[in-house]
Design an enzyme around this catalytic site. Sequence first.
Site, short mmCIF file in Angstrom:
data_model
loop_
_atom_site.label_atom_id
_atom_site.label_comp_id
_atom_site.label_asym_id
_atom_site.label_seq_id
_atom_site.Cartn_x
_atom_site.Cartn_y
_atom_site.Cartn_z
N ASP A 9 48.55 40.26 -38.99
CA ASP A 9 49.61 39.24 -39.06
C ASP A 9 49.52 38.34 -37.84
O ASP A 9 48.80 38.63 -36.88
CB ASP A 9 50.98 39.96 -39.11
CG ASP A 9 52.13 39.03 -39.46
OD1 ASP A 9 51.89 37.99 -40.11
OD2 ASP A 9 53.28 39.35 -39.09
N GLU A 33 47.17 33.24 -36.87
CA GLU A 33 46.78 31.82 -37.04
C GLU A 33 46.03 31.26 -35.83
O GLU A 33 45.14 30.41 -36.06
CB GLU A 33 48.03 30.98 -37.35
CG GLU A 33 48.62 31.24 -38.73
CD GLU A 33 49.24 32.63 -38.91
OE1 GLU A 33 49.77 33.15 -37.91
OE2 GLU A 33 49.15 33.18 -40.00
N ASP A 92 55.05 34.07 -45.83
CA ASP A 92 56.50 34.25 -45.87
C ASP A 92 57.18 33.33 -46.89
O ASP A 92 57.67 32.26 -46.56
CB ASP A 92 57.09 34.01 -44.48
CG ASP A 92 56.58 35.04 -43.48
OD1 ASP A 92 56.01 36.06 -43.92
OD2 ASP A 92 56.76 34.82 -42.27
O1 MIG Z 1 57.44 36.70 -37.10
O2 MIG Z 1 56.09 41.46 -38.78
O3 MIG Z 1 54.32 37.23 -42.56
O4 MIG Z 1 55.09 39.68 -43.61
O5 MIG Z 1 57.04 41.14 -42.19
C1 MIG Z 1 57.35 37.34 -38.33
C2 MIG Z 1 57.19 40.83 -39.32
C3 MIG Z 1 56.24 38.33 -38.31
C4 MIG Z 1 55.40 37.73 -40.51
C5 MIG Z 1 54.75 38.28 -41.74
C6 MIG Z 1 55.70 39.18 -42.45
C7 MIG Z 1 56.12 40.30 -41.53
C8 MIG Z 1 56.76 39.72 -40.27
N1 MIG Z 1 55.83 38.81 -39.61
#
Ligand code: MIG
Length: 800
Positions: free
Chosen positions: A407, A410, A482
């Site tokens: 996660d 990017e 998201d």
């Molecule tokens: O700032 O880890 O897309 O699936 O649950 C949010 C918490 C960070 C973004 C991910 C999402 C995840 C969430 N993350």
Amino acid sequence: MKKIFILLLFMMNISVLSSDDFKFIGKLIDFKLNDKVLTIKAENSNIEISILFDNIIRLRYTNKEKFETKRSYAIEQSFELLTPELKNLPDELILSTKELEIKIKKNPVRISFFSKDGKLINADDESFGVAFDNDEVRSFKKLFDDEKFYGLGEKTGELNRRGKQFVLWNTDHPAFDWNWDPVYVSIPFFIGIKEKLAYGIFFDNTYKSTFNFGASSNRFFWFGAEKGEMDYYFIYGPDVKKVVLSYSELTGKIELPPKWALGFQQSKWSYYPDSEVIDIAKKFRRKNIPLDVIYLDIHYMNEYRVFSWDKNRFPEPKKTLAELKDLGIKIIPIIDPGVKADKNYEVTIKGIEKDVFAKYPDGSLYQGEVWPSWSYFPDFTKKEGREFWGENIKNMIDVGCAGFWNDMNEPAVWGQNFPDIVQFDDYGFKSNHKKIHNVYALEMAKANFEAFNKYFPNKRFFTLSRAGFSGIQKYAANWTGDNVANEEHLRLANLMCQGMSLSGQPFIGSDVGGFIGVPSSRLYIRWMQLGVFTPFFRAHSAVNQSDKEPWSFGDETEHIVRHIIELRYQLIPYLYNEFYNTTITGLPIIRPMIMENQNDDNSYNWDNQYQFFFGENILVSPVMSENENTKRIYLPEGKWYDFNKKAVIDGGKSFLADVPLYQIPFFIKDGSAVPFGEKQLFVGEKKEEKLTFYIFSEDKEVNYKFYFDDGETKDYRKGSFSQIQILSENMKKGKKVLIKILKNDFAFNHKISVVFVNTNKPEEILINNKKCDNYSFNSELKELKIDVELSGKENEILFK
Ligand code: MIG
């Protein structure tokens, strides 16, 4: 005084204009064919043209003296070039391959691509062509009236991108919407279709880039980047399938995933402590709802330190994960790239010691703020960086993790302004964030991939990645980020998965139910149904949002959803076979109508864009509206078998269908076999799964190959797999079905059932010349079911 001031302003303006203006390529000055590469010197550019395949041409343009020595992030293999056939005419050069004719006008230098039968496929804009504005590079292409554009990876909005402009810059933007751009993944590859002929362009440039598909002009479309070379691959079809397949040939195909990764997966931000995770797992089991994976979101960590476990919430992770494994549940933890800038944390200490974190040009470590607060960012473009990561990945696997959920890659830092000046190794080329941003997630996923191969060479793992770049399919699956629990996002989920599938990433899915917000039970059900037909199938929910487990909407919904998930499990043998095919062909599993029925005008209709093929034999028309119980469905020319209604439908028309909440409309194509597995609570629960092959053969014959292996090791690469082939004559005329065992090196259940749909009762059935009594006929459904025990090389079923 005033006059002088104005004059000054005017002069400044002039000077600004002259240095910032676009320079177009002038006339050809010289050319030579150098070691299979055509090199052209033009007034304002050097150009290189080479031929990789008869339908794939690489074009490079630079306004610099020399081309860069370049390493491609997307294309990791090298290709033997073909020798071009070159004709030098007074006004133009003509390069020919077996499939293309490339005309290069000399004054000015403009390139156009023709098919062998003389059809213009794609051409530079006559006046503009390729242009440079200092570092910025652009390619202006003629725009044709009926031209349509598809692909470009994970983009919002309609499947056809015409009339819109998109930016490629991996961006974390929760709750994006229909028109928001950009989102998480950048894939600089698109498909153009002109007069039903398809071509593709892959722009191999990692900088922030822009694709304008006639958003503001009816004259040209253009693509370009703020820096780097105009380096693109022109791919000719004319079939969409061939374009996508060729693109996968360049950028790579997926690896066969562990079979459990096709099962249903449940996530929540966050399940904790350990006892809650075990409760969730047991609840699925108690309620007889199939489940293969539970995700651990950020709360499992000790204050968000990557690769740590919170001592109170997960005091004995190894024990907990083993207990879950006994229940058939695999655990996938979230992994964020930011490593807490905590000089007492051993992972941080190691990283600093090994010098793997990205730095400012003055040598100090860059710190960005994200979940762990101030954090260092590993440089995955450096071998040592990936190795450092890989050691930690190995430790997590030793604890019992079966896969990883990448996660914030990017990379996202609160506010999304990772400073451009931060330096990366870039495989020794030393570049800054401008070049590396879009490939950061790709390289992070590569670190996992390398670790799996290094430490567990014969085992299959799974990586799920939020961001990505061309080539990500080799290392990870993607999900669409998201989203929101509303109808618009149900549609976006559908189209984004189709878009990714057209762009070389077959392993794709969305947060079922919507990440943010509360879905109605009807929306949740419709989304679950879409999930059955997306290769990656996971329900997820954000922190402090409503629960999205199958039982969260009451008994009736739970009952419907259980059946939906069971359908998915029954389809896993079929789906797994499609995955296997994808590893070989590079064709996606979700296939938009324009891919399977390119010559049918209806495939391009706006309202048909939500239908797609799921693998080669099934057409799905998911319900995209939460309150509707009827829906317009279009079926292409030919015969179709409505699996819910057990009826044959003549295609070539659209019709209004009843779509009760518990049903998802899907249709089997004429001339197909579709294997159904048994209901299971998790993949592999039944060791000797018994398969039932549904055979629908009206006007078309069946030729279907089906693959078996252990689903978890890489032994199949050494030949440890089995494969059968089902061949049937037209069931109305001919009466013969052959089931061949093509390969028999992995033990599978040789007792199968074959169900012929829409058929009459035969007088007699012979299997390998022996009379067969092992069959049943349902005269109401017109279904004939035969149990066969496969043996030898060939098994013949004859109807009399
Ligand atoms: O700032 O880890 O897309 O699936 O649950 C949010 C918490 C960070 C973004 C991910 C999402 C995840 C969430 N993350």
